[in-house]
Design an enzyme around this catalytic site. Structure first.
Site, mmCIF file in Angstrom:
data_model
loop_
_atom_site.group_PDB
_atom_site.id
_atom_site.type_symbol
_atom_site.label_atom_id
_atom_site.label_comp_id
_atom_site.label_asym_id
_atom_site.label_seq_id
_atom_site.Cartn_x
_atom_site.Cartn_y
_atom_site.Cartn_z
ATOM 1 N N HIS A 114 35.810 29.703 49.052
ATOM 2 C CA HIS A 114 37.267 29.680 48.997
ATOM 3 C C HIS A 114 37.746 28.517 48.131
ATOM 4 O O HIS A 114 37.193 27.413 48.205
ATOM 5 C CB HIS A 114 37.864 29.510 50.397
ATOM 6 C CG HIS A 114 37.792 30.746 51.232
ATOM 7 N ND1 HIS A 114 37.895 30.720 52.612
ATOM 8 C CD2 HIS A 114 37.619 32.047 50.897
ATOM 9 C CE1 HIS A 114 37.788 31.952 53.083
ATOM 10 N NE2 HIS A 114 37.636 32.765 52.057
ATOM 11 N N ARG A 121 31.423 39.261 56.671
ATOM 12 C CA ARG A 121 31.853 37.959 56.123
ATOM 13 C C ARG A 121 32.709 37.230 57.163
ATOM 14 O O ARG A 121 32.529 36.037 57.404
ATOM 15 C CB ARG A 121 32.622 38.186 54.828
ATOM 16 C CG ARG A 121 33.142 36.919 54.137
ATOM 17 C CD ARG A 121 33.659 37.316 52.750
ATOM 18 N NE ARG A 121 34.541 36.348 52.141
ATOM 19 C CZ ARG A 121 34.125 35.308 51.413
ATOM 20 N NH1 ARG A 121 32.838 35.099 51.249
ATOM 21 N NH2 ARG A 121 34.997 34.471 50.858
ATOM 22 N N TYR A 169 40.454 31.593 60.003
ATOM 23 C CA TYR A 169 39.384 31.760 60.989
ATOM 24 C C TYR A 169 39.555 30.845 62.186
ATOM 25 O O TYR A 169 39.018 31.120 63.251
ATOM 26 C CB TYR A 169 38.017 31.528 60.324
ATOM 27 C CG TYR A 169 37.728 32.548 59.268
ATOM 28 C CD1 TYR A 169 37.437 33.875 59.600
ATOM 29 C CD2 TYR A 169 37.771 32.210 57.916
ATOM 30 C CE1 TYR A 169 37.198 34.817 58.616
ATOM 31 C CE2 TYR A 169 37.521 33.154 56.930
ATOM 32 C CZ TYR A 169 37.242 34.446 57.286
ATOM 33 O OH TYR A 169 37.004 35.391 56.314
ATOM 34 N N HIS A 178 33.061 43.155 54.509
ATOM 35 C CA HIS A 178 33.983 42.040 54.727
ATOM 36 C C HIS A 178 34.064 41.667 56.203
ATOM 37 O O HIS A 178 34.321 40.509 56.545
ATOM 38 C CB HIS A 178 35.374 42.386 54.187
ATOM 39 C CG HIS A 178 36.034 41.231 53.513
ATOM 40 N ND1 HIS A 178 35.577 40.677 52.329
ATOM 41 C CD2 HIS A 178 37.103 40.478 53.873
ATOM 42 C CE1 HIS A 178 36.347 39.663 51.981
ATOM 43 N NE2 HIS A 178 37.277 39.517 52.902
ATOM 44 N N LYS A 217 33.794 34.435 42.517
ATOM 45 C CA LYS A 217 35.030 34.733 41.794
ATOM 46 C C LYS A 217 35.272 33.722 40.686
ATOM 47 O O LYS A 217 34.805 32.596 40.732
ATOM 48 C CB LYS A 217 36.221 34.725 42.768
ATOM 49 C CG LYS A 217 36.292 35.942 43.681
ATOM 50 C CD LYS A 217 37.573 35.903 44.498
ATOM 51 C CE LYS A 217 37.744 37.173 45.324
ATOM 52 N NZ LYS A 217 39.001 37.148 46.103
ATOM 53 N N ARG A 254 30.453 37.827 49.590
ATOM 54 C CA ARG A 254 31.265 39.017 49.350
ATOM 55 C C ARG A 254 30.375 40.175 48.903
ATOM 56 O O ARG A 254 29.252 39.966 48.434
ATOM 57 C CB ARG A 254 32.325 38.745 48.286
ATOM 58 C CG ARG A 254 33.270 37.596 48.602
ATOM 59 C CD ARG A 254 34.215 37.335 47.435
ATOM 60 N NE ARG A 254 35.167 36.266 47.713
ATOM 61 C CZ ARG A 254 34.963 34.977 47.406
ATOM 62 N NH1 ARG A 254 33.824 34.618 46.804
ATOM 63 N NH2 ARG A 254 35.869 34.071 47.684
#
Length: 295
Positions: free
Chosen positions: A267, A244, A276, A241, A172, A148
């Protein structure tokens, strides 16, 4: 009659704007027209049931209405029935249990591999220019790791382990993960550090710095990416992004497992990564349509 009273309630008690009141009226009249055209004897606002509302939703879907439009009309109907029930105009509220259709999430936008190859290999990068070397390294890092924007911006020199060919990323929820990198990426980062230390006086531990030596801000990285993606694509969205998404799509197109891609992207849930697979399937459908003689 009930619609008129509801509109007065919106106008005078709730102080809704004329435009908002008009929108409510159009949605309610649309539903009224629908159930009257069903030609069911004795069917009125007072005895509508949930099945009638579901039929209305299905008819709107069949006509190609978007989930946003259907949900807006359903919201108007819920508001109307809450009002009617509170005024004892109806004995029950048939709309409160109805769930609207889910909005379809747009598929991630990504660059084709040929576009990335052109950007990384064919663009005339100046190997002795700090800004060029930095921009190419940033783009290559996004493309090779799928990290990210915030993760790349927070990298320090110590984040890169050249001996073990991996980068430690602060993701995150304060979680860290290790992402492997290839020999090309190692060479690019080393070349960038060499140029950086030659031309810039660094004011901290940051890997990517601006010309004044301070850690690059998010908007600066974003602008660099947008400027250079414009050289190979006319796609409207040109952000980190997108790179990404490009990483994830390329990995799956080259037979990487979904669980592996999930871990690399950081994730929490596999469901997030599964978007995806829709992207790669869309690409597969296009390939099929172009290649099969009877398609």
């Amino acid at each position: 009659m009930m619609i008129d009273r509801f509109l007065e309630y919106l106008r005078y008690e709730r102080n809704r704007s004329p435009l908002s009141v008009k929108s409510y009226e159009e949605d309610l009249r649309a539903f009224e027209s629908f159930f009257k055209n069903l030609h069911i004897d004795g069917l009125t606002w007072e005895n509508i049931d949930a099945d009638i509302i579901r039929e209305w939703m299905e008819s709107m879907m069949d006509k190609g209405n978007t989930a946003t439009t259907i949900n807006r009309r359903l919201s108007a109907l819920r508001s109307f029935y809450r009002y009617a029930l509170s005024r004892h105009f109806v004995a029950s509220d048939p709309a409160h249990t109805i769930k609207g259709p889910k909005d379809k999430k747009p598929l991630p936008q990504y660059l084709r591999e040929t576009e990335m190859d052109r950007l990384i290999d064919d663009i005339q990068w100046n190997k002795d220019c700090f800004n060029d070397v930095r921009a190419r390294t940033i783009i290559l890092l996004f493309y090779e790791t799928g990290m990210r924007l915030a993760e790349l911006a927070s990298l320090d020199d110590s984040s890169v382990d050249f001996d073990h060919l991996e980068i430690k990323v602060h993701g995150k929820r304060d979680k860290y993960r290790l992402i492997p990198i290839g020999s090309e990426m190692v060479k690019a980062v080393k070349r960038y550090i060499e140029q950086r230390d030659k031309y810039v006086e660094r004011k901290g531990a940051a890997l990517f710095v601006s010309e004044n030596g301070e850690r690059m801000k998010h908007f600066q990285i974003r602008n660099e990416v947008k400027k250079h993606l414009s050289l190979v694509t006319t796609m409207k969205k040109k952000s980190p992004h997108v790179l990404r998404h490009t990483f994830a799509t390329a990995m799956l197109n080259h037979d990487a497992g979904l669980e592996s891609v999930r871990k690399l992207l950081g994730h929490e849930s596999l469901a997030t990564t599964e978007i995806y697979t829709h992207t790669t399937f869309e690409q597969l459908k296009k390939t099929y349509s172009n290649a099969h003689p009877r398609a």
